[in-house]
Design an enzyme around this catalytic site. Sequence first.
Site, short mmCIF file in Angstrom:
data_model
loop_
_atom_site.label_atom_id
_atom_site.label_comp_id
_atom_site.label_asym_id
_atom_site.label_seq_id
_atom_site.Cartn_x
_atom_site.Cartn_y
_atom_site.Cartn_z
N CYS A 172 -32.49 -34.67 -25.37
CA CYS A 172 -31.42 -33.29 -25.40
C CYS A 172 -32.05 -32.82 -24.12
O CYS A 172 -31.06 -32.02 -23.02
CB CYS A 172 -31.20 -32.79 -26.57
SG CYS A 172 -32.81 -31.93 -26.62
N CYS A 209 -37.80 -30.48 -32.46
CA CYS A 209 -37.34 -29.53 -31.20
C CYS A 209 -36.40 -29.14 -31.65
O CYS A 209 -35.21 -29.47 -32.29
CB CYS A 209 -36.42 -31.03 -30.02
SG CYS A 209 -35.04 -29.91 -29.17
N CYS A 221 -32.61 -30.33 -30.68
CA CYS A 221 -31.55 -31.16 -31.45
C CYS A 221 -32.24 -32.41 -33.15
O CYS A 221 -31.96 -32.39 -33.59
CB CYS A 221 -31.47 -32.37 -30.66
SG CYS A 221 -32.80 -33.14 -30.07
N CYS A 260 -49.44 -32.53 -31.46
CA CYS A 260 -49.85 -33.68 -31.29
C CYS A 260 -48.52 -34.30 -30.89
O CYS A 260 -48.20 -34.34 -31.97
CB CYS A 260 -50.64 -34.30 -32.02
SG CYS A 260 -51.22 -35.91 -32.15
#
Length: 132
Positions: free
Chosen positions: A50, A96, A99, A119
């Site tokens: 996104c 995220c 999204c 990570c």
Amino acid sequence: MPKIEKTDAEWRAQLDENEYRVTRQKGTERAFTGKYWDTHDDGTYRCICCGAPLFRSETKFDSGCGWPSFHTPNDEKLIDEHVDQSFGMIRTEVTCHDCGAHLGHVFDDGPAPTGLRYCINSASLKLEKDGK
């Protein structure tokens, strides 16, 4: 709930096979194989799905683990954390916020100033170099 929702077919059309496997199926790329694990360019690491600005190069460090590692997100509101109990381990998955893309995991063995190590799979990122 993610702000950006697409069908599985839409994600498959947008992403290559590896990006889809990592971000939409919670996959993990092999250590030392991703395109950003040893990158030192200045810029913003954005979500491959996104475009959300997730991490800055100034917070990237060499953790020796073979994946891009960051000690601080660009904006904590753009990263969601979830308990991950897969593979007989208890870890903290990071996704995220915008999204829902799987990014990787966060561990508490990072450097100052946070003591954290995000990570992150290279396949979940796109580096936007400064000045471009």
